[in-house]
Design an enzyme around this catalytic site. Structure first.
Site, PDB file in Angstrom:
ATOM      1  N   GLN A  71      28.767   0.435  -5.645  1.00 37.70           N
ATOM      2  CA  GLN A  71      27.723   0.858  -6.592  1.00 37.70           C
ATOM      3  C   GLN A  71      26.509   1.397  -5.817  1.00 37.70           C
ATOM      4  OE1 GLN A  71      29.262  -2.565  -7.435  1.00 37.70           O
ATOM      5  NE2 GLN A  71      30.762  -1.109  -8.147  1.00 37.70           N
ATOM      6  N   ARG A  96      29.584 -21.431 -14.058  1.00 40.89           N
ATOM      7  CA  ARG A  96      30.437 -22.430 -13.387  1.00 40.89           C
ATOM      8  C   ARG A  96      31.698 -22.752 -14.177  1.00 40.89           C
ATOM      9  NH1 ARG A  96      25.336 -25.701 -13.340  1.00 40.89           N
ATOM     10  NH2 ARG A  96      25.158 -24.262 -15.089  1.00 40.89           N
ATOM     11  N   ASP A 130      28.407   6.318  -6.295  1.00 36.67           N
ATOM     12  CA  ASP A 130      29.146   7.566  -6.061  1.00 36.67           C
ATOM     13  C   ASP A 130      28.426   8.523  -5.119  1.00 36.67           C
ATOM     14  OD1 ASP A 130      31.054   6.585  -7.854  1.00 36.67           O
ATOM     15  OD2 ASP A 130      30.043   7.505  -9.558  1.00 36.67           O
ATOM     16  N   LYS A 157      29.908   6.992  -0.381  1.00 37.05           N
ATOM     17  CA  LYS A 157      30.020   5.843   0.549  1.00 37.05           C
ATOM     18  C   LYS A 157      31.421   5.772   1.161  1.00 37.05           C
ATOM     19  CE  LYS A 157      28.975   3.058  -2.836  1.00 37.05           C
ATOM     20  NZ  LYS A 157      28.660   4.055  -3.889  1.00 37.05           N
ATOM     21  N   THR A 199      36.760   6.226 -10.764  1.00 38.30           N
ATOM     22  CA  THR A 199      37.418   5.076 -11.374  1.00 38.30           C
ATOM     23  C   THR A 199      37.799   5.377 -12.825  1.00 38.30           C
ATOM     24  OG1 THR A 199      36.275   3.540  -9.938  1.00 38.30           O
ATOM     25  CG2 THR A 199      37.098   2.629 -12.005  1.00 38.30           C
ATOM     26  N   GLY A 252      34.901   3.023  -6.979  1.00 42.45           N
ATOM     27  CA  GLY A 252      35.914   4.036  -6.678  1.00 42.45           C
ATOM     28  C   GLY A 252      35.420   4.795  -5.461  1.00 42.45           C
ATOM     29  N   HIS A 253      35.999   4.514  -4.302  1.00 49.23           N
ATOM     30  CA  HIS A 253      35.521   5.101  -3.050  1.00 49.23           C
ATOM     31  C   HIS A 253      36.575   6.080  -2.526  1.00 49.23           C
ATOM     32  CE1 HIS A 253      32.739   1.378  -2.369  1.00 49.23           C
ATOM     33  NE2 HIS A 253      32.448   2.075  -3.437  1.00 49.23           N
TER      34      HIS A 253
HETATM   35  P1  GDP Z   1      31.458   6.517  -3.517  1.00 47.56           P
HETATM   36  O1  GDP Z   1      31.737   5.707  -4.738  1.00 47.56           O
HETATM   37  O2  GDP Z   1      30.044   6.410  -3.061  1.00 47.56           O
HETATM   38  O3  GDP Z   1      32.434   6.250  -2.410  1.00 47.56           O
HETATM   39  O4  GDP Z   1      31.680   8.044  -3.936  1.00 47.56           O
HETATM   40  P2  GDP Z   1      32.890   8.642  -4.804  1.00 47.56           P
HETATM   41  O5  GDP Z   1      34.110   8.657  -3.964  1.00 47.56           O
HETATM   42  O6  GDP Z   1      32.972   7.969  -6.124  1.00 47.56           O
HETATM   43  O7  GDP Z   1      32.352  10.107  -5.096  1.00 47.56           O
HETATM   44  C1  GDP Z   1      32.003  10.979  -4.060  1.00 47.56           C
HETATM   45  C2  GDP Z   1      32.814  12.284  -4.230  1.00 47.56           C
HETATM   46  O8  GDP Z   1      32.249  13.282  -3.416  1.00 47.56           O
HETATM   47  C3  GDP Z   1      34.258  12.142  -3.772  1.00 47.56           C
HETATM   48  O9  GDP Z   1      35.052  12.996  -4.554  1.00 47.56           O
HETATM   49  C4  GDP Z   1      34.213  12.640  -2.323  1.00 47.56           C
HETATM   50  O10 GDP Z   1      35.455  13.149  -1.893  1.00 47.56           O
HETATM   51  C5  GDP Z   1      33.177  13.718  -2.426  1.00 47.56           C
HETATM   52  N1  GDP Z   1      32.371  13.944  -1.211  1.00 47.56           N
HETATM   53  C6  GDP Z   1      31.907  13.038  -0.318  1.00 47.56           C
HETATM   54  N2  GDP Z   1      31.092  13.651   0.589  1.00 47.56           N
HETATM   55  C7  GDP Z   1      31.066  14.954   0.245  1.00 47.56           C
HETATM   56  C8  GDP Z   1      30.365  16.091   0.769  1.00 47.56           C
HETATM   57  O11 GDP Z   1      29.605  16.016   1.726  1.00 47.56           O
HETATM   58  N3  GDP Z   1      30.555  17.270   0.114  1.00 47.56           N
HETATM   59  C9  GDP Z   1      31.373  17.404  -0.964  1.00 47.56           C
HETATM   60  N4  GDP Z   1      31.492  18.594  -1.528  1.00 47.56           N
HETATM   61  N5  GDP Z   1      32.045  16.370  -1.482  1.00 47.56           N
HETATM   62  C10 GDP Z   1      31.871  15.152  -0.893  1.00 47.56           C
HETATM   63  P1  IMO Z   2      30.949   3.073  -6.697  1.00 49.50           P
HETATM   64  O1  IMO Z   2      31.143   1.916  -5.742  1.00 49.50           O
HETATM   65  C1  IMO Z   2      28.961   4.604 -10.258  1.00 49.50           C
HETATM   66  C2  IMO Z   2      28.131   1.720 -13.444  1.00 49.50           C
HETATM   67  C3  IMO Z   2      28.843   1.914 -14.768  1.00 49.50           C
HETATM   68  C4  IMO Z   2      27.789   1.374 -15.721  1.00 49.50           C
HETATM   69  C5  IMO Z   2      27.194   0.202 -14.947  1.00 49.50           C
HETATM   70  C6  IMO Z   2      27.790  -1.148 -15.307  1.00 49.50           C
HETATM   71  O2  IMO Z   2      32.136   3.948  -6.823  1.00 49.50           O
HETATM   72  O3  IMO Z   2      29.686   3.797  -6.374  1.00 49.50           O
HETATM   73  P2  IMO Z   2      30.108  -2.312 -14.707  1.00 49.50           P
HETATM   74  O4  IMO Z   2      31.517  -1.879 -15.012  1.00 49.50           O
HETATM   75  O5  IMO Z   2      29.831  -2.467 -13.248  1.00 49.50           O
HETATM   76  O6  IMO Z   2      29.675  -3.499 -15.509  1.00 49.50           O
HETATM   77  O7  IMO Z   2      29.212  -1.081 -15.253  1.00 49.50           O
HETATM   78  O8  IMO Z   2      27.450   0.479 -13.577  1.00 49.50           O
HETATM   79  N1  IMO Z   2      29.012   1.632 -12.253  1.00 49.50           N
HETATM   80  C7  IMO Z   2      29.154   2.610 -11.349  1.00 49.50           C
HETATM   81  N2  IMO Z   2      28.642   3.858 -11.329  1.00 49.50           N
HETATM   82  N3  IMO Z   2      29.710   4.156  -9.220  1.00 49.50           N
HETATM   83  C8  IMO Z   2      30.199   2.898  -9.216  1.00 49.50           C
HETATM   84  O9  IMO Z   2      30.819   2.371  -8.149  1.00 49.50           O
HETATM   85  C9  IMO Z   2      29.962   2.077 -10.336  1.00 49.50           C
HETATM   86  N4  IMO Z   2      30.312   0.807 -10.670  1.00 49.50           N
HETATM   87  C10 IMO Z   2      29.709   0.552 -11.843  1.00 49.50           C
HETATM   88  O10 IMO Z   2      29.136   3.267 -15.015  1.00 49.50           O
HETATM   89  O11 IMO Z   2      26.767   2.321 -15.882  1.00 49.50           O
HETATM   90 MG    MG Z   3      32.571   5.955  -6.646  1.00 46.55          MG
END
Ligand code: GDP
Ligand code: IMO
Ligand code: MG
Length: 431
Positions: A226, A145, A13, A16, A302, A40-41
């Protein structure tokens, strides 16, 4: 340099999704190589919010072909749902999404096992806090497997045999070990056969496509999911996910030689978050942690779970940057720190009077470390979304501090969720 990877340097999170969307504009292919619908991107584009789980994040750019590589575990009905939702919002992926034939498929029994195992652990220290998307059980079947791959869905007999065998085994575990109701064979077979036929146009030899693009010097972006500390081998095991989240996962997960990788961009937040259980040395307890959570909107993309929040951790980041060969940093959410003073940064771990130079392998040691902090002056007000030189001095000093501490340049700074709140500081990723 035709290939670049974008990976998370913390616990996921990091932002990315936003970074990949921004860089995908000039890319030919965007390739997911590990993880599944646990990701969840988020992208904010044209006044709309999109959250990508399995569909690669470059999909909003019509010139981009999206690739789901063999290293991904695919919730097939979930993928179909994501495609339908995107289509309803005007984003069509026909002819520009390729799903690897060799990717493993997540089934309802994987999710049921994930859920039952977590529930049986209650709130004790063995609970992982997974996303319950069936990720661990699906990768376990792959390694054992006994898994079912995308290609298997298209051989009716083989699919039925594999499903029967898997379901018999999983139902026995669900029933006798966890006291759960067994899952029925027919509805799963029907749902997955129907899903497979709707996904058919997308299924192909993704590896040849990516290899060919690299041979023709076309720009390929590898999308990590992740983060480094959730990596199966190098993360805070067992509180990790079940795939290789670092750059080393690209080779096997996308089907390209390790030498194919050009740039490796590591994304980090200006602070740290973690969702799920496990050690988190710089976690901020109580009200201050809550304040940061609200300021950053730190709720899972997510699962909607509140994310745990903490200060930046240089020990952890150095560990992650070295492991992944990160040659450029992308600093996100710097805007969120506005008004927080002082800004604290963890520069070492101390345990029983000893300083640790890196992340210990033992989770109970990591749980017990006391972070050693340095304090830096904070800054006030909004950050200019396009002009780095107009940032307050303390904000620029924080960026410089991170560069020095990690020995890697901050190539991009993100100052808000919107697509254009993104400043490039160094040369283009592709130069
Ligand atoms: P990811 O899993 O690495 O793609 O990140 P997520 O989407 O799960 O969480 C990042 C959150 O931060 C999302 O709600 C984005 O819209 C938000 N975000 C990303 N870059 C910035 C930033 O520079 N500033 C702020 N305030 N929010 C951001
Ligand atoms: P993105 O791509 C943050 C965490 C879960 C848990 C551990 C194992 O959005 O950054 P799993 O369901 O993969 O077996 O859970 O990994 N986790 C994440 N935390 N961002 C994610 O994805 C994650 N995907 C899994 O919360 O701690
Ligand atoms: Mg995420």
């Amino acid at each position: 340099m035709p290939a670049a990877a974008v990976i998370g340097l913390q616990w996921g999170d990091e932002g990315k999704g936003k970074v990949i969307d921004a860089l995908a504009r000039d890319s030919k292919l965007v390739v997911r190589y590990q993880g599944g619908a646990n990701a969840g991107h988020t992208v904010h584009a044209n006044g709309e919010k999109f959250v990508f789980h399995l569909v690669p994040t470059g999909a909003l750019w019509p010139g981009v072909t999206s690739v789901i590589g063999p290293g991904v575990v695919v919730d097939a009905p979930g993928l179909l749902g994501e495609l339908d939702e995107l289509k309803a919002r005007g984003v069509r992926l026909e002819g520009r999404l390729v799903l690897a034939e060799r990717a493993h498929v997540v089934f309802p029994y994987h999710k049921a096992l994930d859920e039952a195992r977590e529930a049986s652990r209650g709130k004790d220290s063995s609970r992982l806090g997974t996303t319950k998307r069936g990720i661990g059980p699906c990768y376990a079947d792959k390694a054992s497997r006994t898994g079912i791959r995308v290609i298997d869905l298209y051989d009716e007999q083989r699919f039925s045999d594999l499903l029967r065998r898997n379901l018999d085994e999983k139902n026995a575990i669900l029933k006798h070990l966890y006291g759960r109701a067994p899952l029925e064979f027919d509805p799963i077979r029907e749902q997955y056969s129907e899903t497979a036929s709707r996904l058919r146009p997308y299924v192909g030899d993704s590896c040849s496509l990516v290899q060919g693009a690299l041979e023709h010097d076309e720009r390929v972006l590898f999308e990590g999911a992740q983060g480094a500390m959730l990596d199966l081998d190098h993360g805070t095991y067992p509180y990790v996910t079940s795939s290789s989240t670092l750059t080393d996962g690209i080779s096997s997960g996308a089907g390209v030689p390790p030498t194919a990788l050009g740039r490796a961009l590591g994304v980090l937040k200006a602070y740290t978050t973690r969702v799920g259980d496990g050690p988190f040395p710089t976690e901020i307890p109580g009200e201050q942690g809550q304040k940061l959570r609200e300021a950053g909107g730190e709720y899972g993309a997510t699962t909607g779970r509140p994310r745990r929040t903490g200060w930046l951790d240089v020990v952890q980041l150095r560990y992650a940057a070295r492991l992944s060969g990160t040659d450029g940093l992308v600093l996100t959410k710097l805007d969120v720190l506005s008004g927080m003073t002082p800004i604290k940064v963890c520069v070492a771990y101390e345990v029983k009077g000893t300083r640790l130079a890196t992340v210990p392998a033992d989770p109970s040691v990591l749980e017990a470390v006391t972070p050693v902090y340095e304090e830096l002056p904070g800054f006030e007000g909004a950050l200019d979304p396009t002009d780095y030189d107009r940032f307050p001095k303390a904000a620029r000093d924080y960026v410089a501090y991170i560069e020095r501490a990690l020995g890697v340049p901050v190539s991009f700074v993100s100052t808000g969720p919107a697509r254009d709140a993104f400043i490039r500081r160094g040369p283009s990723v592709w130069s």
